[in-house]
Design a protein around this motif. Structure first.
Motif, PDB file in Angstrom:
ATOM      1  N   THR A  95       1.926  -1.794   7.613  1.00  0.00           N
ATOM      2  CA  THR A  95       2.926  -0.825   7.145  1.00  0.00           C
ATOM      3  C   THR A  95       4.089  -1.437   6.377  1.00  0.00           C
TER       4      THR A  95
ATOM      5  N   VAL B 293       3.978   6.216  12.958  1.00  0.00           N
ATOM      6  CA  VAL B 293       4.433   5.763  11.642  1.00  0.00           C
ATOM      7  C   VAL B 293       4.638   6.968  10.732  1.00  0.00           C
TER       8      VAL B 293
ATOM      9  N   MET C 147       7.190   4.076   6.378  1.00  0.00           N
ATOM     10  CA  MET C 147       6.395   3.524   5.279  1.00  0.00           C
ATOM     11  C   MET C 147       6.518   4.411   4.051  1.00  0.00           C
TER      12      MET C 147
ATOM     13  N   PRO D 152      -1.733   4.895   6.308  1.00  0.00           N
ATOM     14  CA  PRO D 152      -2.200   3.669   6.942  1.00  0.00           C
ATOM     15  C   PRO D 152      -3.652   3.856   7.382  1.00  0.00           C
TER      16      PRO D 152
ATOM     17  N   PRO E  35      -2.088  -0.376   2.655  1.00  0.00           N
ATOM     18  CA  PRO E  35      -2.027  -0.317   4.116  1.00  0.00           C
ATOM     19  C   PRO E  35      -3.418  -0.162   4.729  1.00  0.00           C
TER      20      PRO E  35
END
Length: 688
Positions: free
Chosen positions: A288, A322, A334, A381, A402
């Protein structure tokens, strides 16, 4: 819309061509244009060589190091503007910290290297003097000197601040002017960096120029004194290797390219151990940070086959937290990739990897925080699990984003073979507390990787992490990674210097390398300890003695020091020793007696003795031997900002009668630059 200028011959230059647009990575809006048609490339190279190079070489290593420190301090005052510029390229505050503060840290690191380890002028000694005749009249030594060329650095898009600075710092320290060519996607960030450097007024004219856009025919004008430092794709690297300047004119090329870095989880690191948690945390961070756009990011997660499930489960849980979106928002972890073109490239590579692996985390992004997922260069990701760790795809295909693939291995030998399938990488990490596993893997990984991180619960609190290169250690890798070296402390500096062997008399070698060489004349007269460094000359010396060593001296030293080694205290045992054949003096007694012969006891410019280097005891000293010593000023190293300098003295202790050298060593002292000491700090400035 603003067209970014190039910095050419100490002024800003603009093309009349409309150029190509650069888009905000989050919004897709045009933020700048790049245009270099008509760029006077030949004039840039000539200006660097004829103006920038001489100006930098006029400073010397110490002054250039101080310049780097001053530049780091200036940029530290303007990190906010660099962070703001970085957001346009998709960087979150955390991403920008790695890029901006990391790059400034490189400047400070090389400034410190210069202060600690480099001489005052432009000659760096490489190794010791080699005697080339028996009489000591002819000798040779290797030296490094600045090249008479320019470095062209061609950078990747992922680190628009750190990338230029990690190449610029060792080049400037070596006295080589630089032309920066940034990647188009993040050129506005590098452009802002160069603006700040120019505005600082710290660099001499010609030391730095900028190409904001295509390089045109810049490389056509390079020759054997010039260097190219490239970071980017393997395909572009091949074009550079085949360029006539490199292929036929001897331009030095350093390359850093694709890298399928691996992180290996040891069999001992099962769920519940610190090492298991460290491994998963590091894997998620590497996915990330910078949206995975780091040449050192983990692409292959090698774990014991029995732990694939637990690793994927733990990583999935962490990845669920995330947040993806506008990097300017504080709640975003991110941001996007650097460009829409990069997004398309990463998506294509994920599809290729999916032929051999299953996507367990990732997929389409229907929603991102504060931005349109289609207008911005967003990619989720993505974690894949290989169906067969020995399949070719995970070891051949790099998705520069990612994205990572988990591969199960059977035993450490299998893990090492899988890591080597990457055909050469920048970095590998081993996360294990099992010494046997760590030692075996390090030896197998070393030929294939430029750096190896061993991570466990003990090292973790101080570790800088898998993906963080350090200025003092090599950054580069063999094979697929390009075979180049960036950073690496002194190694990075010498990469910009020319190495040559000089042969001649000791006097010639001493003058050129600013170091007194045995066999060169000594100047006996006033005691050199009475001279401040402003008056001290290399070769200034004192000879003193003799001092007869007695059996009582040896016995007293043994009693005082507590060193009762049998060769000094037991006549029968000493006689049986094949090296001595009887009682001999302690080596440190010999050194102490020598100091008693050459030290001037009165207060004077010598402030402190802070060490001894290269001490060798060459001939045994027996009771009744008479010793003399010759002390010669060998080297003077300025201590910037201090009222004193370091002086290195050659000490040679000889036995009267046959002249045998019984000991030789370097004495290190701090000596005042003036005497009495100046209180005015301006008088303490280093000599130019």
């Amino acid at each position: 819309m603003q067209t970014l200028g190039s910095f050419v011959e100490d002024s800003w230059w603009f093309s009349t061509d409309p150029g190509q647009p650069v888009l905000d990575a989050t919004t897709g809006e045009e933020v700048a244009r790049l245009a270099t048609r008509g760029l006077p490339t030949e004039a840039m190279v000539r200006f660097a060589r004829d103006v920038g190079g001489p100006a930098l070489r006029a400073l010397g290593f110490q002054d250039r190091g101080a310049l780097l420190g001053a530049l780091g301090a200036y940029l530290s005052e303007h990190v906010d503007t660099l962070h703001d510029a970085s957001a346009v390229a998709g960087a979150t505050a955390r991403d920008a910290w790695f890029d901006v503060e990391g790059g400034i840290g490189v400047l400070y690191s090389y400034a410190s290297l210069a202060k600690r380890s480099l001489p005052e002028g432009n000659v760096l000694r490489d190794g010791e003097v080699e005697r080339l005749d028996r009489g000591g009249r002819f000798a040779g030594r290797h030296i490094f000197v600045p090249r008479r060329g320019v470095e062209v650095q061609i950078n990747a898009f992922n680190f628009p601040v750190w990338g230029p600075l990690e190449k610029l710092a060792p080049a400037l320290l070596a006295g080589m002017p630089t032309i920066i060519k940034p990647a188009s996607q993040t050129a506005p960030v590098t452009h802002r960096l160069v603006q700040l450097i120019i505005d600082s007024g710290l660099l001499p004219p010609g030391a730095l120029q900028l190409v904001a856009g295509g390089a045109e025919d810049l490389l056509d004008h390079l020759g054997p004194q010039d260097t190219i430092a490239f970071t980017g794709s393997a395909a572009t690297a091949e074009l550079l290797r085949s360029h006539p300047s490199v292929r036929t004119r001897g331009t030095h090329l350093t390359v850093e390219t694709d890298s399928l870095n691996a992180s290996i989880l040891g069999p001992d690191a099962v769920p519940g151990t610190n090492e298991f948690d460290l491994y998963v945390s590091q894997l998620v961070d590497e996915l990330t940070i910078k949206a995975g756009q780091r040449c050192t990011a983990i692409r292959r997660a090698l774990v014991p086959a029995s732990l694939v499930g637990p690793v994927v489960e733990a990583a999935t849980e962490r990845l669920s937290a995330v947040t993806v979106g506008d990097p300017r928002r504080p709640d975003v972890v991110m941001g996007p990739l650097a460009s829409l073109a990069q997004r398309a490239e990463v998506r294509a590579r994920i599809d290729e990897l999916a032929r051999a692996a299953d996507v367990v985390v990732g997929g389409d992004l229907d929603d991102v925080l504060g931005a349109d997922p289609e207008r911005g260069a967003f990619v989720a990701p993505t974690l894949l699990v290989a169906r067969d760790a020995d399949r070719d795809e995970p070891h051949r295909i790099e998705a520069f984003g990612p994205v990572a693939t988990v591969l199960g291995y059977q035993d450490p030998q299998h893990a090492a073979k899988l890591a080597a399938r990457g055909a050469g990488s920048l970095v590998a990490s081993v996360v294990s507390a099992d010494a046997r596993v760590v030692d075996e893997l390090v030896m197998e990984l070393a030929p294939w990787h430029g750096r190896i991180l061993v991570l466990d619960a003990t090292s973790a609190p101080a570790s800088t992490g898998h993906g963080s290169p350090l200025p003092r250690l090599l950054h580069g890798g063999p094979g697929r990674a390009g075979g180049g070296e960036e950073l690496g402390g002194m190694r990075a500096v010498t990469r910009h210097l020319a190495r040559t062997a000089v042969q001649g008399t000791p006097s010639v070698l001493g003058r050129i390398a600013a170091q007194w060489v045995p066999g060169a004349p000594r100047h006996l007269g006033e005691h050199p300890f009475r001279k401040p460094t402003s008056a001290l000359q290399l070769g200034d010396a004192i000879s003193a003695g003799p001092r007869i060593v007695t059996a009582d001296d040896i016995a007293a030293f043994a009693a005082l020091s507590g060193d009762h080694f049998y060769a000094h205290t037991n006549p029968e045992a000493a006689a049986a020793n094949p090296l001595f054949g009887g009682i001999v003096a302690h080596g440190y007694l010999v050194v102490s007696l020598a100091a008693g012969l050459f030290v001037d006891p009165e207060p004077g410019p010598v402030l402190a003795n802070y060490g001894v280097d290269n001490l060798r005891f060459l001939t045994p000293v027996r009771p009744g031997d008479a010793l003399s010593v010759t002390l010669t000023a060998k080297e003077i190293t300025p201590r910037a900002g201090m009222p004193y300098d370091e002086v290195r003295w050659d000490a040679e202790v000889t036995r009267d009668g046959d002249g045998a050298i019984v000991a030789r060593y370097d004495v290190l002292t701090m000596v005042a630059r003036t005497w009495p000491l100046e209180a005015d700090p301006e008088e303490s400035a280093p000599r130019g």
